[in-house]
Design a protein around this motif. Structure first.
Motif, short mmCIF file in Angstrom:
data_model
loop_
_atom_site.label_atom_id
_atom_site.label_comp_id
_atom_site.label_asym_id
_atom_site.label_seq_id
_atom_site.Cartn_x
_atom_site.Cartn_y
_atom_site.Cartn_z
N ASP A 35 0.83 -1.21 0.00
CA ASP A 35 0.00 0.00 0.00
C ASP A 35 0.87 1.27 0.00
N ARG A 36 1.44 1.58 -1.14
CA ARG A 36 2.26 2.78 -1.28
C ARG A 36 2.10 3.33 -2.69
N VAL A 37 2.06 4.64 -2.82
CA VAL A 37 2.10 5.23 -4.17
C VAL A 37 3.56 5.43 -4.56
N ARG A 89 -0.10 0.64 -5.69
CA ARG A 89 -0.72 1.93 -5.97
C ARG A 89 -0.13 2.61 -7.21
#
Ligand code: SF4
Lengths: 207, 472
Positions: A21-23, A80
Motif C-alpha cells: 500500500d504505497r504510491v 498503488r
C-alpha cells in the motif's frame, strides 16, 4: 540458441495476492543499487524490496506485507499509482519475476518499467483507483486472497464475485501469450534496415 | 504541420504495421557498465553480433570510485567494469574507460564530445537519457532487453508516445536556476503528469536558457514521468556544438545547421496536451520528501500531511516525513544538513560548478558539513581546474573528486550513513537512493553551495545581501 529477446509466455494465472500500500514505488525501492552489480539476469529475487523487507542486520521486518505469513507464496502484487517510477533498471522486473510474481495490479505504472515487464513475462495490469481500493479491502481480511487473470479475454476475477476487464495493447497481449523473440522479428526486417542505412547514412562515430 | 517530435519520429521509422509498435532506427546508442552486461550475454547466447559498433559508445560512470579511481575496493564493481571492458573489446565498441580524459557520466560526456545532434534518435540503458533532448534530439532510456535489441539490430520497437507542450512564459527571477524551474514544474504537476508523453519545452524562458541549463531541464523530464524531454535547436544549440569532436566541421557544419533548423515544430502543429508555466513565479526549491515532486520554495515550510487532498497523498506524505525525520511547519531555512553533493548528470557540468564556486568564493564550509564536488566528466574537471574553480572549492573545505555518478546513486563508496541529511544537486530523493536511511534534499548547485557554507538551507537570493538579511 535463443537470446534473452525471448519472453516467457503468460496465458492465464491464478495466484495469491499480496498488497503493497504505497504510491510512487520507485525502482530504487524495488531493487536497491547495491544489488545492481551482478552481471547475471537471475538471482535478484532475494533482494526484492530489500530495505523494506530486511533490517540492517538482515532480519525480516515483520510489519512489511511480503513477510506476513498469510501472503507467503503470493504471485500477484497489488499496489498503488505510478509503480516502477525512477531508474530504467531492468533489474527491477528481474527481481519481481525471480521472487515469483507474474502479475502486478496498480492504477498506473511508469513507462519504462511497464515496458520492461512485458520483456520478462510479467503482466502489469491497470485497474481504476476504485477497483484497486476494492482489491485492497479484500486482501486485508487476513484470509489468503486469490485472483485469476486471463490474458486472452483480458479479465481478472476471484471466486467471490469480483470480476473486471482490463486493457492491454494487442501486440503486447499477443507477445505475452505466445512468448515471442522480438529481436528475431526485427532481424527479419534486415532489408528495410539496410535500405534506411543506405538512404540516411547514419553518422559513423568510430569506424 | 508537425511537431519536432513527429518530424524526428517519422524520419526514423523504418517499418510500421497496423497494431504493432513501429520499428525505429537508432542513431546513437550509449552504453554503461550497469545495464549492459546481461545484454552482451544475450548476444553471445544467441550468436548475434553488434550491428553498428560505430554508432555505439560506452563509458563507465555508475560504479567508478571518485577518489583513488584505480583502486576499486569493491570486487563486484570491478567485475562489472571488467565485463564492460571485455564486451567492448569483443564487440568492437569504443569505450571511454578510467584512462580516458573524456570519461564521465554518460549524459555529461556524450553532448560534450559532440555525440548528441539535433534530430538524432538516442537511447541508453538509463532513464536520464532524456538529457540529450536539450539539443532537439529524441532521446530516451531503455531497459536491458532493449539494449540487447538495439545492439543486435540498431533498431527498437516503440509504441508512439503522445506529445505535450510545456510552455514556459515569463522570465526566471534572479537567483533561480533551471533546476528550480524543473523542480517547480514537478512539485506543481506531480511525478507522473507526463507519463506516456514526450515533452517539448517551449517559450521565451526556455529560449533564454544556456545549453547546460536546458540539459538540466530535459534531464529531469523522467521525474515528471515523461518518456523524453525536448527543446528545439537554435543559435544557442549551434554555438554549443560548433567545433566539438564528432560534429560536422566547416562547411558541413553550416549545412547541418540548415537541416537542423527544419526540425522545429511547425506553426499551428498540435500537441496532445499543453501545460503553461509562469516562470516568473519560480523560487529556489528544496525538496522535503522522498519523491521529486515533494518540494517547496526555500521560503516555505515542511507541509502538514493532513492538508493533502487524497488518502494516498496523506499516507505518502506521512511516510516521507517519518523517513526524512521532519516535522510539519518546520521552516526550510531551519533544516540543518550534514552532507553536500554537487555533481551528477543533472548538475555536474561546467556552468553548474562555476555557479556553485561563485557562491563559495571567500567562504568556509560549515564545520557540521562534509561537502564534495564531483565533476560530471573528466573534461568538466579539466576545464574547472583551468579556471581555478577547484582551488575555490578546496580552499573552502570541499573535497574535489574525479568524474562519475558518485553519490547520485551511491553505487561506489560515496554513500550517506543512515540518518545523514544531504543537500544534493542530483535528481532523485527516493528512500535509500544515496544510502540506506540517508535523507536527500534536491536543490540547485547554488543552493547546495550556500547550504554547505551555512550548514542549513539558505535563500541564495539574499546571498550577497548583508548577513543579517540572511537570518531575518
Ligand atoms: S549521475 Fe545519477 S542519474 Fe545520472 S546517470 Fe549517473 S546515476 Fe543516473
Amino acid at each position: 540458441m535463443r537470446g534473452s529477446g525471448f519472453v516467457q509466455s503468460l496465458r492465464t494465472h491464478t495466484g495469491k495476492v499480496v498488497p503493497l500500500d504505497r504510491v510512487n514505488v520507485d525502482t530504487d525501492a524495488i531493487i536497491p543499487k547495491q544489488f545492481l552489480k551482478r552481471i547475471e539476469r537471475t538471482g535478484f529475487g532475494q533482494f526484492l524490496f530489500y530495505e523494506w523487507r530486511f533490517d540492517v542486520q538482515g532480519n525480516p521486518i515483520d510489519t512489511f506485507s511480503l513477510n506476513a505469513p498469510q501472503y507467503k507464496g503470493a504471485s500477484i502484487l497489488l499496489t498503488r499509482a505510478n509503480f516502477g517510477c525512477g531508474s530504467s533498471r531492468e533489474h527491477a522486473p528481474w527481481a519481481i519475476a525471480d521472487y515469483g510474481f507474474r502479475v502486478i495490479i496498480a492504477p498506473s505504472f511508469a513507462d519504462i518499467f511497464y515496458n520492461n515487464c512485458f520483456k520478462n513475462g510479467i503482466l502489469p495490469l491497470i485497474l481504476s483507483e476504485e477497483r484497486v481500493d476494492a482489491l485492497f479491502d479484500r486482501t486485508g481480511s487476513g484470509v489468503p486472497y486469490t485472483l485469476t487473470v486471463d490474458v486472452a479475454s483480458c479479465r481478472v476475477y476471484d471466486d467471490a464475485g469480483f470480476s473486471e476487464t482490463f486493457v492491454i495493447d494487442a501486440h503486447r497481449k499477443h507477445a505475452l501469450i505466445e512468448g515471442i523473440d522480438d529481436i528475431e522479428q526485427t532481424l527479419l526486417l534486415e532489408e528495410h534496415i539496410a535500405a534506411y542505412e543506405r538512404q540516411c547514412a547514419p553518422r559513423s562515430y568510430f569506424g | 504541420m508537425k511537431t519536432m517530435f513527429e518530424k524526428i519520429w517519422d524520419r526514423h521509422v523504418i517499418w510500421s504495421e497496423e497494431g504493432k509498435p513501429s520499428i525505429l532506427y537508432i542513431d546513437v546508442h550509449l552504453v554503461h557498465e550497469v545495464t549492459s552486461p546481461q545484454a552482451f550475454d544475450g548476444l553471445r547466447m544467441a550468436g548475434r553480433r553488434v550491428r553498428r559498433p560505430d554508432l555505439t559508445v560506452a563509458t563507465m560512470d555508475h560504479n567508478v570510485p571518485t577518489k583513488d579511481r584505480f583502486v576499486v575496493v569493491d570486487e563486484i564493481s570491478q567485475q562489472q567494469m571488467d565485463a564492460l571492458t571485455r564486451n567492448a573489446q569483443e564487440f568492437g565498441i569504443r569505450l571511454y574507460d578510467l584512462h580516458a580524459v573524456e570519461q564521465g557520466v554518460v549524459h555529461v560526456m556524450g553532448p560534450e564530445i559532440g555525440l548528441t545532434h539535433p534530430g538524432h534518435t538516442i537511447v541508453c540503458g538509463d532513464s536520464h537519457t532524456s538529457t540529450h533532448g536539450a539539443f532537439g534530439a529524441l532521446a530516451f532510456g531503455i531497459g536491458t532487453s532493449e539494449v540487447e535489441h538495439v545492439l543486435a539490430t540498431q533498431c527498437l520497437p516503440q509504441h508512439k508516445p503522445k506529445t505535450m507542450e510545456v510552455r514556459c512564459v515569463g522570465t526566471l527571477p534572479v537567483g533561480c536556476t533551471a533546476k528550480d524551474l524543473i523542480l517547480h514544474i514537478i512539485a506543481a504537476h506531480g511525478t507522473d503528469f507526463a507519463t506516456g508523453y514526450v515533452i517539448e519545452y517551449t517559450g521565451s524562458a526556455i529560449r533564454a536558457l544556456s545549453m547546460e541549463q536546458r540539459m538540466t531541464v530535459c534531464n529531469m523530464s523522467i521525474e515528471a514521468g515523461a518518456r523524453a524531454g525536448m527543446i528545439a535547436p537554435d543559435e544557442t544549440t549551434f554555438a554549443y556544438l560548433r567545433g566539438r569532436p564528432h560534429v560536422p566541421q566547416g562547411e558541413a557544419f553550416d549545412e547541418a545547421i540548415a537541416r537542423w533548423k527544419q526540425l522545429v515544430t511547425d506553426e499551428g502543429a498540435q500537441y496532445d496536451a499543453c501545460v503553461v508555466i509562469d516562470v516568473g513565479a519560480v523560487c529556489p526549491q528544496v525538496t522535503w520528501g522522498t519523491s521529486p515532486g515533494m518540494g517547496t520554495s526555500i521560503t516555505g515550510v515542511v507541509p502538514d500531511p493532513d492538508q493533502f487532498a487524497t488518502a494516498n497523498e496523506r499516507k505518502a506524505a506521512r511516510d516521507a516525513l517519518a523517513y526524512m525525520g521532519l516535522h510539519p511547519g518546520t521552516k526550510m531555512t531551519d533544516i540543518e544538513i550534514d552532507r553536500v553533493f554537487i555533481g551528477s548528470c543533472t548538475n555536474g557540468r561546467i556552468e553548474d560548478l562555476r555557479a556553485a564556486a561563485h557562491i563559495v568564493r571567500g567562504h568556509r564550509v560549515s564545520p557540521r558539513v562534509h561537502a564534495m564536488v564531483v565533476p560530471g566528466s573528466g573534461l568538466v574537471k579539466r576545464q574547472a581546474e583551468a579556471e581555478g574553480l577547484d582551488r575555490i572549492f578546496v580552499d573552502a573545505g570541499f573535497e574535489w573528486r574525479d568524474a562519475g555518478c558518485s553519490m547520485c546513486l551511491a553505487m561506489n563508496p560515496d554513500v550517506l550513513a543512515p540518518g545523514e541529511r544531504c543537500a544534493s544537486t542530483s535528481n532523485r530523493n527516493f528512500e535509500g537512493r544515496q544510502g540506506r536511511g540517508g535523507r536527500t534534499h534536491l536543490v540547485s548547485p547554488e543552493m547546495a553551495a550556500a547550504a554547505a557554507i551555512r550548514g542549513r538551507f539558505t535563500d541564495v537570493r539574499a546571498w550577497n545581501a548583508p548577513m543579517h538579511a540572511n537570518h531575518a
